[in-house]
Design a protein around this motif. Structure first.
Motif, PDB file in Angstrom:
ATOM      1  N   CYS A   1       0.916  -1.194  -0.043  1.00 48.32           N
ATOM      2  CA  CYS A   1      -0.065   0.106  -0.067  1.00 48.32           C
ATOM      3  C   CYS A   1       0.916   1.343  -0.028  1.00 48.32           C
ATOM      4  CB  CYS A   1      -0.944   0.108   1.092  1.00 48.32           C
ATOM      5  SG  CYS A   1      -2.288   1.282   1.155  1.00 48.32           S
ATOM      6  N   SER A   2       0.226   2.360  -0.772  1.00 48.32           N
ATOM      7  CA  SER A   2       0.994   3.694  -0.783  1.00 48.32           C
ATOM      8  C   SER A   2       2.269   3.593  -1.302  1.00 48.32           C
ATOM      9  CB  SER A   2       0.758   4.292   0.602  1.00 48.32           C
ATOM     10  OG  SER A   2       0.983   5.764   0.665  1.00 48.32           O
ATOM     11  N   ARG A   3       3.437   4.027  -0.483  1.00 50.84           N
ATOM     12  CA  ARG A   3       4.547   3.952  -1.257  1.00 50.84           C
ATOM     13  C   ARG A   3       4.954   2.341  -1.495  1.00 50.84           C
ATOM     14  NH1 ARG A   3       7.953   6.938   3.028  1.00 50.84           N
ATOM     15  NH2 ARG A   3       5.984   8.051   2.670  1.00 50.84           N
ATOM     16  N   ASN A   4       4.666   1.509  -0.811  1.00 45.26           N
ATOM     17  CA  ASN A   4       4.791   0.107  -1.162  1.00 45.26           C
ATOM     18  C   ASN A   4       3.740  -0.479  -2.161  1.00 45.26           C
ATOM     19  OD1 ASN A   4       6.823  -0.223   0.746  1.00 45.26           O
ATOM     20  ND2 ASN A   4       5.674  -1.127   2.453  1.00 45.26           N
ATOM     21  N   GLY A   5       2.653   0.294  -2.368  1.00 41.04           N
ATOM     22  CA  GLY A   5       2.060   0.181  -3.721  1.00 41.04           C
ATOM     23  C   GLY A   5       2.608   0.310  -4.807  1.00 41.04           C
ATOM     24  N   LYS A   6       3.499   1.281  -4.855  1.00 41.01           N
ATOM     25  CA  LYS A   6       4.243   1.897  -6.063  1.00 41.01           C
ATOM     26  C   LYS A   6       4.996   0.661  -6.358  1.00 41.01           C
ATOM     27  CE  LYS A   6       4.901   6.626  -4.027  1.00 41.01           C
ATOM     28  NZ  LYS A   6       3.343   6.971  -4.203  1.00 41.01           N
ATOM     29  N   GLY A   7       5.791  -0.152  -5.012  1.00 40.10           N
ATOM     30  CA  GLY A   7       6.720  -1.164  -5.302  1.00 40.10           C
ATOM     31  C   GLY A   7       5.840  -2.285  -5.832  1.00 40.10           C
TER      32      GLY A   7
ATOM     33  N   GLN B   1      -2.272  -1.094  -3.919  1.00 39.23           N
ATOM     34  CA  GLN B   1      -3.299  -0.391  -3.137  1.00 39.23           C
ATOM     35  C   GLN B   1      -2.876   0.951  -2.756  1.00 39.23           C
ATOM     36  OE1 GLN B   1      -3.810  -2.605   0.740  1.00 39.23           O
ATOM     37  NE2 GLN B   1      -5.483  -1.202   1.279  1.00 39.23           N
ATOM     38  N   GLU B   2      -3.708   1.934  -3.223  1.00 35.69           N
ATOM     39  CA  GLU B   2      -3.444   3.397  -2.910  1.00 35.69           C
ATOM     40  C   GLU B   2      -2.266   3.826  -3.315  1.00 35.69           C
ATOM     41  OE1 GLU B   2      -5.457   5.123   0.276  1.00 35.69           O
ATOM     42  OE2 GLU B   2      -6.650   3.290   0.801  1.00 35.69           O
ATOM     43  N   SER B   3      -1.802   3.361  -4.425  1.00 35.22           N
ATOM     44  CA  SER B   3      -0.102   3.643  -4.784  1.00 35.22           C
ATOM     45  C   SER B   3       0.119   5.115  -5.347  1.00 35.22           C
ATOM     46  CB  SER B   3       0.268   2.679  -5.919  1.00 35.22           C
ATOM     47  OG  SER B   3      -0.467   2.726  -7.005  1.00 35.22           O
ATOM     48  N   GLY B   4      -1.196   5.651  -5.823  1.00 36.33           N
ATOM     49  CA  GLY B   4      -1.317   6.857  -6.337  1.00 36.33           C
ATOM     50  C   GLY B   4      -0.159   7.351  -7.315  1.00 36.33           C
TER      51      GLY B   4
ATOM     52  N   VAL C   1      -2.131  17.788  -5.604  1.00 34.16           N
ATOM     53  CA  VAL C   1      -1.622  16.470  -6.165  1.00 34.16           C
ATOM     54  C   VAL C   1      -0.196  16.343  -5.942  1.00 34.16           C
ATOM     55  CG1 VAL C   1      -3.695  16.003  -7.209  1.00 34.16           C
ATOM     56  CG2 VAL C   1      -1.576  16.613  -8.494  1.00 34.16           C
ATOM     57  N   GLN C   2       0.411  15.187  -5.530  1.00 31.24           N
ATOM     58  CA  GLN C   2       1.903  14.966  -5.908  1.00 31.24           C
ATOM     59  C   GLN C   2       2.114  14.740  -7.282  1.00 31.24           C
ATOM     60  OE1 GLN C   2       3.236  11.022  -4.025  1.00 31.24           O
ATOM     61  NE2 GLN C   2       5.157  12.314  -3.315  1.00 31.24           N
ATOM     62  N   ASP C   3       3.290  15.486  -7.705  1.00 32.29           N
ATOM     63  CA  ASP C   3       3.609  15.643  -8.992  1.00 32.29           C
ATOM     64  C   ASP C   3       5.261  15.064  -9.248  1.00 32.29           C
ATOM     65  OD1 ASP C   3       4.886  17.594  -8.214  1.00 32.29           O
ATOM     66  OD2 ASP C   3       4.584  18.761  -9.906  1.00 32.29           O
TER      67      ASP C   3
ATOM     68  N   GLN D   1      11.972  14.872  -4.835  1.00 30.36           N
ATOM     69  CA  GLN D   1      12.509  15.265  -3.628  1.00 30.36           C
ATOM     70  C   GLN D   1      12.031  14.847  -2.331  1.00 30.36           C
ATOM     71  OE1 GLN D   1      12.271  19.718  -3.818  1.00 30.36           O
ATOM     72  NE2 GLN D   1      12.145  19.695  -6.051  1.00 30.36           N
ATOM     73  N   GLU D   2      11.028  14.219  -2.353  1.00 30.12           N
ATOM     74  CA  GLU D   2      10.711  13.504  -1.081  1.00 30.12           C
ATOM     75  C   GLU D   2      11.410  12.084  -1.012  1.00 30.12           C
ATOM     76  OE1 GLU D   2       6.338  12.820  -0.837  1.00 30.12           O
ATOM     77  OE2 GLU D   2       6.896  10.992   0.767  1.00 30.12           O
ATOM     78  N   ASN D   3      11.709  11.445  -1.857  1.00 30.75           N
ATOM     79  CA  ASN D   3      12.309  10.077  -1.720  1.00 30.75           C
ATOM     80  C   ASN D   3      12.937   9.494  -2.973  1.00 30.75           C
ATOM     81  OD1 ASN D   3      12.675   7.745  -0.085  1.00 30.75           O
ATOM     82  ND2 ASN D   3      10.772   8.141   0.982  1.00 30.75           N
ATOM     83  N   VAL D   4      13.698   8.387  -2.809  1.00 26.68           N
ATOM     84  CA  VAL D   4      14.575   7.781  -3.793  1.00 26.68           C
ATOM     85  C   VAL D   4      13.883   6.598  -4.331  1.00 26.68           C
ATOM     86  CG1 VAL D   4      16.530   8.306  -2.257  1.00 26.68           C
ATOM     87  CG2 VAL D   4      15.457   6.169  -1.818  1.00 26.68           C
ATOM     88  N   TRP D   5      12.746   6.672  -4.810  1.00 26.89           N
ATOM     89  CA  TRP D   5      12.105   5.430  -5.303  1.00 26.89           C
ATOM     90  C   TRP D   5      12.502   5.411  -6.775  1.00 26.89           C
ATOM     91  CZ3 TRP D   5       7.620   8.678  -2.774  1.00 26.89           C
ATOM     92  CH2 TRP D   5       7.365   8.301  -1.588  1.00 26.89           C
ATOM     93  N   PHE D   6      12.949   6.564  -7.238  1.00 21.95           N
ATOM     94  CA  PHE D   6      13.303   6.556  -8.833  1.00 21.95           C
ATOM     95  C   PHE D   6      14.857   6.612  -9.052  1.00 21.95           C
ATOM     96  CE2 PHE D   6       9.142   7.972  -8.191  1.00 21.95           C
ATOM     97  CZ  PHE D   6       8.191   7.044  -9.076  1.00 21.95           C
TER      98      PHE D   6
ATOM     99  N   GLU E   1      -6.694  13.518  -2.127  1.00 26.83           N
ATOM    100  CA  GLU E   1      -6.388  14.217  -3.107  1.00 26.83           C
ATOM    101  C   GLU E   1      -5.098  14.033  -3.543  1.00 26.83           C
ATOM    102  OE1 GLU E   1      -7.847  18.311  -5.037  1.00 26.83           O
ATOM    103  OE2 GLU E   1      -6.724  18.614  -3.127  1.00 26.83           O
ATOM    104  N   TRP E   2      -4.136  14.084  -2.495  1.00 28.17           N
ATOM    105  CA  TRP E   2      -2.696  13.856  -2.906  1.00 28.17           C
ATOM    106  C   TRP E   2      -2.361  12.761  -3.893  1.00 28.17           C
ATOM    107  CZ3 TRP E   2       1.465  17.037  -2.568  1.00 28.17           C
ATOM    108  CH2 TRP E   2       2.689  16.292  -2.476  1.00 28.17           C
ATOM    109  N   LEU E   3      -2.993  11.674  -3.732  1.00 26.51           N
ATOM    110  CA  LEU E   3      -2.634  10.463  -4.683  1.00 26.51           C
ATOM    111  C   LEU E   3      -2.956  10.871  -6.026  1.00 26.51           C
ATOM    112  CD1 LEU E   3      -2.580   9.235  -1.860  1.00 26.51           C
ATOM    113  CD2 LEU E   3      -3.676   7.304  -2.811  1.00 26.51           C
ATOM    114  N   GLY E   4      -3.830  12.012  -6.382  1.00 18.54           N
ATOM    115  CA  GLY E   4      -3.889  12.258  -7.710  1.00 18.54           C
ATOM    116  C   GLY E   4      -5.116  11.278  -8.233  1.00 18.54           C
TER     117      GLY E   4
ATOM    118  N   SER F   1      -9.982   5.355   5.512  1.00 19.78           N
ATOM    119  CA  SER F   1      -8.693   6.061   5.730  1.00 19.78           C
ATOM    120  C   SER F   1      -7.626   5.411   4.998  1.00 19.78           C
ATOM    121  CB  SER F   1      -8.245   6.224   7.049  1.00 19.78           C
ATOM    122  OG  SER F   1      -8.295   4.950   7.680  1.00 19.78           O
ATOM    123  N   HIS F   2      -6.488   6.095   4.548  1.00 19.09           N
ATOM    124  CA  HIS F   2      -5.431   5.595   3.800  1.00 19.09           C
ATOM    125  C   HIS F   2      -4.954   4.434   4.092  1.00 19.09           C
ATOM    126  CE1 HIS F   2      -1.998   6.161   0.843  1.00 19.09           C
ATOM    127  NE2 HIS F   2      -1.313   6.126   1.871  1.00 19.09           N
ATOM    128  N   CYS F   3      -4.882   3.351   3.273  1.00 21.79           N
ATOM    129  CA  CYS F   3      -4.498   2.099   3.551  1.00 21.79           C
ATOM    130  C   CYS F   3      -5.301   1.312   4.433  1.00 21.79           C
ATOM    131  CB  CYS F   3      -2.859   1.972   3.876  1.00 21.79           C
ATOM    132  SG  CYS F   3      -1.789   2.522   2.668  1.00 21.79           S
TER     133      CYS F   3
END
Ligand code: MCU
Length: 417
Positions: free
Chosen positions: A228-234, A251-254, A274-276, A282-287, A326-329, A362-364
């Protein structure tokens, strides 16, 4: 200095893609076995270097190669997927290394221990396999990002495998770049961001499950992945980069997951919070650090995340999103996945695609409205291989009337055979 392997995707795609597209299960159950179309690498066009023409106010055409040729068959589609993977790795995700020269595994209690060597370096990590169903099996399993257990309800009959993804690549903000066991093996300046490093880790778990099937009782052809969330991106990136995953459940990867960069930017330009792409790096090292060059003008990218999702097609994908965040887009994920869906449509595989956006939770925290007829239907069909249940799902509890799916995807959808 540390040599950084720059292995083209074309050699990194495991040969497990060399299987038929949709075949009847040979096990006792009756659900489908859905895998990627066959790849004949010798017939794939070379991908031109460079970004190509910018694409604005629409998403890139999945069915046109980077050299302008059209995708007209399932064999072409398999080549196009290799190309998209290569482009995503080059400009956004960083390089996915091929299978390492040595992967060994052992299983004791509930712990699967995995050791990996490459180029004179070695790492090892463990995952725990929980809720193993009784009976001889083999049983399906869901690989869950994080050590806390899945944040969606996993039904009986399906084991869960807890994957400590932060141990493979940290995600503690900018200073954690290059930290974790992936980087111990490949060097701290390797181009892969955390999402790619985690996908590599998921691939090693699948390798290990293939080696220990007799001990674990887990069927490596019936694996799901979730987070979920950052781990949903994963989870969505792992499903995209590892073709042995049968069911991908982000789940809620946004933003950076099921959202598209171009649509998030458009939402932001319309005043929405929204997060762009400019914020996320700048927030993290996902990419990969390579992505930083493009975040201020995402129209340059020869892809967006509808094509990341399309690396999964025709395998099964069920995307869960939250209309209250909203932040998830929320328009971005709705539009991105609504257009991604056209890739399953082209392959005659709409039964393998779900997008569901609801609210009130709520989120996740998983909402019950997505459970019975959606999540369970996907797990039943693609992991438990039981027939029945509708898995052709595209819905939101909100009408996103400001966003027109077809205007953002003006290209034709072929029928691929
Ligand atoms: C939705 O995933 C992330 C989001 O990208 C971040 O901006 C936010 O800080 O954290 C979310 C998350 O992982 O929440 C647990």
């Amino acid at each position: 200095t540390t040599a950084q392997p720059q292995v083209p995707t074309t050699t990194a795609r495991p040969t497990t893609t060399l299987v038929t597209s949709v075949v009847a299960s040979t096990t006792t159950s009756s659900g489908p076995v859905v895998t990627n179309p066959p790849v004949n690498p010798g017939t794939c066009p070379n991908t031109p270097s460079g970004l190509g023409s910018p694409v604005a106010n629409q998403l890139n055409d999945p069915f046109t190669f980077h050299n302008g040729n059209k995708v007209t068959s399932k064999a072409d589609w398999a080549c196009r997927q290799r190309e998209i993977s290569e482009l995503l790795q080059r400009y956004e995700l960083g390089t996915l290394p091929p299978k390492p020269s040595s992967v060994t595994a052992s299983f004791s209690g509930s712990t699967l221990s995995i050791s990996v060597s490459e180029g004179g370096r070695s790492i090892s990590f463990t995952v725990s396999i929980n809720n193993r169903p009784s009976g001889a099996g083999p049983h399906p399993a869901i690989i869950n990002f994080g050590t806390m257990g899945a944040s969606l309800p996993v039904p009986a009959g399906v084991a869960t495998i807890n994957f400590n993804n932060d141990d493979i690549a940290q995600q503690q903000g900018g200073s954690s770049r290059g930290r974790g066991k992936f980087y111990d093996l490949y060097g701290s300046s390797h181009s892969a961001g955390a999402l790619t490093a985690w996908a590599w880790g998921v691939s090693r778990i699948v390798d290990a499950l293939e080696l220990t099937q007799a001990q674990t009782g887990i069927d490596p052809t019936r694996l799901g992945v979730t987070g979920c969330s950052r781990n949903g991106k994963g989870a969505i990136v792992a499903g995209a980069l590892e073709p042995r995953i049968a069911l991908t459940l982000p789940q809620e990867s946004g933003a950076g997951g099921s959202g598209c960069w171009r649509i998030a930017t458009w939402q932001k330009n319309n005043g929405q919070n929204v997060q762009d792409s400019t914020q996320i790096v700048q927030e993290n090292v996902w990419f990969s650090p390579n992505f930083n060059t493009y975040v201020n003008n995402v129209n340059q990218l020869p892809f967006d995340h509808h094509l990341l999702a399309g690396l999964i097609a025709p395998r099964a994908l069920y995307v869960m999103e939250n209309v209250d965040m909203e932040w998830l887009g929320k328009i971005s994920t709705y539009g991105c996945m609504g257009i991604a869906r056209k890739q399953w449509e082209a392959l005659g595989a709409l039964d393998s695609f779900g997008y569901s956006q609801v609210g009130g939770n709520s989120h996740c925290s998983f909402p019950s409205s997505q459970q019975g007829s959606e999540l369970n239907a996907f797990i039943d069909k693609f992991l438990l291989r039981r027939s029945g249940g509708n898995t052709n799902i595209f819905r939101s509890t909100q009408t996103h009337s400001s966003f027109n799916l077809n205007n953002w995807s003006p290209w034709a959808v072929p029928s691929l055979n």
